[in-house]
Design a protein around this motif. Structure first.
Motif, PDB file in Angstrom:
ATOM      1  N   GLN A   1      39.549  42.793  44.663  1.00 28.19           N
ATOM      2  CA  GLN A   1      40.786  43.012  45.421  1.00 28.19           C
ATOM      3  C   GLN A   1      41.759  43.897  44.645  1.00 28.19           C
ATOM      4  O   GLN A   1      42.501  44.676  45.215  1.00 28.19           O
ATOM      5  CB  GLN A   1      41.435  41.668  45.750  1.00 28.19           C
ATOM      6  N   LEU A   2      41.745  43.744  43.321  1.00 26.57           N
ATOM      7  CA  LEU A   2      42.607  44.597  42.493  1.00 26.57           C
ATOM      8  C   LEU A   2      42.074  46.023  42.449  1.00 26.57           C
ATOM      9  O   LEU A   2      42.822  46.990  42.431  1.00 26.57           O
ATOM     10  CB  LEU A   2      42.680  44.046  41.070  1.00 26.57           C
ATOM     11  N   TRP A   3      40.756  46.121  42.450  1.00 26.30           N
ATOM     12  CA  TRP A   3      40.083  47.420  42.359  1.00 26.30           C
ATOM     13  C   TRP A   3      40.322  48.264  43.614  1.00 26.30           C
ATOM     14  O   TRP A   3      40.624  49.446  43.523  1.00 26.30           O
ATOM     15  CB  TRP A   3      38.566  47.175  42.219  1.00 26.30           C
TER      16      TRP A   3
ATOM     17  N   TYR B   1      41.259  30.999  35.724  1.00 25.23           N
ATOM     18  CA  TYR B   1      40.792  32.356  35.416  1.00 25.23           C
ATOM     19  C   TYR B   1      39.702  32.288  34.343  1.00 25.23           C
ATOM     20  O   TYR B   1      39.545  31.273  33.658  1.00 25.23           O
ATOM     21  CB  TYR B   1      41.959  33.216  34.911  1.00 25.23           C
TER      22      TYR B   1
ATOM     23  N   ILE C   1      42.585  51.772  44.765  1.00 26.53           N
ATOM     24  CA  ILE C   1      43.204  52.535  43.671  1.00 26.53           C
ATOM     25  C   ILE C   1      42.557  53.918  43.661  1.00 26.53           C
ATOM     26  O   ILE C   1      41.366  54.040  43.337  1.00 26.53           O
ATOM     27  CB  ILE C   1      43.021  51.824  42.300  1.00 26.53           C
TER      28      ILE C   1
ATOM     29  N   SER D   1      38.515  38.425  43.007  1.00 30.47           N
ATOM     30  CA  SER D   1      39.878  38.783  42.572  1.00 30.47           C
ATOM     31  C   SER D   1      39.894  40.173  41.963  1.00 30.47           C
ATOM     32  O   SER D   1      40.798  40.962  42.227  1.00 30.47           O
ATOM     33  CB  SER D   1      40.438  37.803  41.539  1.00 30.47           C
ATOM     34  N   LEU D   2      38.893  40.468  41.144  1.00 21.59           N
ATOM     35  CA  LEU D   2      38.852  41.795  40.517  1.00 21.59           C
ATOM     36  C   LEU D   2      38.644  42.878  41.575  1.00 21.59           C
ATOM     37  O   LEU D   2      39.259  43.936  41.519  1.00 21.59           O
ATOM     38  CB  LEU D   2      37.731  41.859  39.466  1.00 21.59           C
TER      39      LEU D   2
END
Lengths: 111, 206
Positions: A98-100, A6, A103, A95-96
Motif C-alpha cells: 500500500q505504501l509502494w 510490525y 509512487i 502494508s508495504l
C-alpha cells in the motif's frame, strides 16, 4: 504476550527465508538464503537472536533435529512459521504494498 | 575427514556467557561452518556478535527483573552502610570491652595491636555478612540468570562505590583492597549459597 503490530526488516527476511526453505530451515541455510537473495550477510548469532524473539511472539516454532560429528555432536534446530507468523508476513506485505503503490519514482524500478 | 577444532577460548566464551534458548544449535552451526573451511578470525567475529546479540536478548527478557533484583541487593548494601557507621561509632567501646574481657591476655595482644585486629575482624565479618546477603538476594530474585545477576551487582559496585568507613589497621591501598575483597567474597558466597539452594530444590523435584 503483547500483540505484534510490525516486523523489522531482519525479522521479515528471516521469516521469508524460512518459508522458502520449507523443512530445512535452520540457522545456516537461513543465513545463506538471505545472503544469496539479498546480498546481506547476517551473523548466525543475529539469526538465532531474531528467531528467539519471533518464537517468543509465537510467529515461528522450533523442533530439535539430528546432531552430527561435524557439528561437534550438537543438534540442529529447525524452524517453521506458525499460522500467526504466515498471517503476519502477509499483513506486512500488504502494508508495504500500500505504501509502494502510486509512487511515481518507484514505478518500473524493479524491471 | 579430520575434525578441525575451532578456537577453544571463543567456544568456551560462547558456552559460558551466551544467553539464549538455542545456544547448542548456534554453537553447532558455527562449528559446522568452521569445519567447512571458515577461518578462526571468522569464528571469533561470529562468537563476539552472538555474545552481543545475546546480551541484547538478556536485557530485553530479563531487564526489569534484573533491575529490581539489583535495587533490592543495593538496599542490603545501603543497610549495611548504616550498620557499619553504627559499628564504627561504637568500635571504641568494643575495643575497651574486649580489652577488659580478655583480661590477662590484653597486654600481650596490645603489644601487637591484637585487640584492634579483633575489632577490625568483627567489622570485616559484618561486611562479608551484609554483602553475602546482597549476593543472595540478587541471585534469589533473579533465578533465571543468577550468574548474570551476580556479575551485574559486582560491576554496579565498582561503578557506584559506596562511601564506606572502616577501622584503619593497614595502608590506604590495602585498606581499599581488603574492603573490595571482602565485599566481593561476600557477594560470591551469598550468590553461591542461593544457587546451591536452587539446584538442591531441582534435585529434590526430580
Amino acid at each position: 504476550m503483547s500483540k505484534r503490530t510490525y516486523l523489522s526488516q531482519t525479522e521479515l527476511m528471516i521469516m521469508l527465508a524460512i518459508m522458502r526453505l520449507g523443512r530445512n530451515g535452520y540457522g545456516i541455510p537461513i543465513a545463506q538464503e538471505i545472503a544469496a537473495r539479498t546480498g546481506r550477510e547476517l551473523a548466525i548469532g543475529v539469526v538465532y537472536s531474531t528467531l528467539w524473539r519471533l518464537e517468543d511472539d509465537a510467529l515461528v516454532r522450533s523442533e530439535v533435529g539430528e546432531s552430527t560429528a561435524a557439528r561437534g555432536g550438537r543438534a540442529k534446530t529447525y524452524f517453521q512459521l506458525t499460522a500467526k507468523g504466515v498471517k503476519q508476513v502477509r499483513e506486512a506485505r500488504q502494508s508495504l504494498q500500500q505504501l509502494w503503490d502510486g509512487i511515481p519514482q518507484l514505478k518500473g524500478s524493479l524491471t | 575427514m579430520t575434525f578441525r577444532r575451532p578456537p577453544r577460548v571463543a567456544t568456551w566464551l560462547l558456552k559460558h556467557l551466551l544467553y539464549g534458548r538455542h545456544k547448542e544449535s548456534l554453537m553447532g552451526d558455527l562449528i559446522q561452518l568452521h569445519q567447512d573451511g571458515r577461518s578462526s578470525g571468522w569464528y571469533w567475529r561470529q562468537v563476539l556478535t552472538a555474545l552481543l546479540a545475546g546480551f541484547g536478548d538478556a536485557v530485553r527478557t530479563l531487564g526489569i527483573s534484573l533491575a529490581m533484583s539489583l535495587c533490592a541487593a543495593w538496599g542490603a548494601i545501603l543497610l549495611w552502610r548504616e550498620l557499619n557507621a553504627l559499628f564504627i561509632r561504637n568500635s571504641g567501646d568494643l575495643y575497651w570491652f574486649l580489652r577488659d574481657a580478655l583480661g590477662s591476655f590484653a597486654p600481650a595482644l596490645d603489644g601487637t595491636n591484637g585487640i584492634l585486629v579483633l575489632v577490625w575482624l568483627v567489622g570485616a565479618f559484618l561486611r562479608v555478612l551484609c554483602f553475602a546477603a546482597s549476593g543472595w538476594i540478587v541471585a534469589r530474585l533473579h533465578p533465571r540468570q543468577q550468574r548474570i545477576a551476580i556479575t551485574a551487582l559486582i560491576v554496579s559496585l565498582l561503578v557506584w562505590s559506596v562511601p564506606w568507613q572502616q577501622i584503619r589497621i593497614v595502608g590506604a591501598e590495602l585498606q581499599s583492597l581488603t574492603h573490595y575483597g571482602s565485599a566481593l567474597a561476600g557477594i560470591l558466597v551469598g550468590g553461591w549459597l542461593a544457587m546451591a539452594r536452587g539446584s538442591g530444590r531441582k534435585l529434590a523435584r526430580t
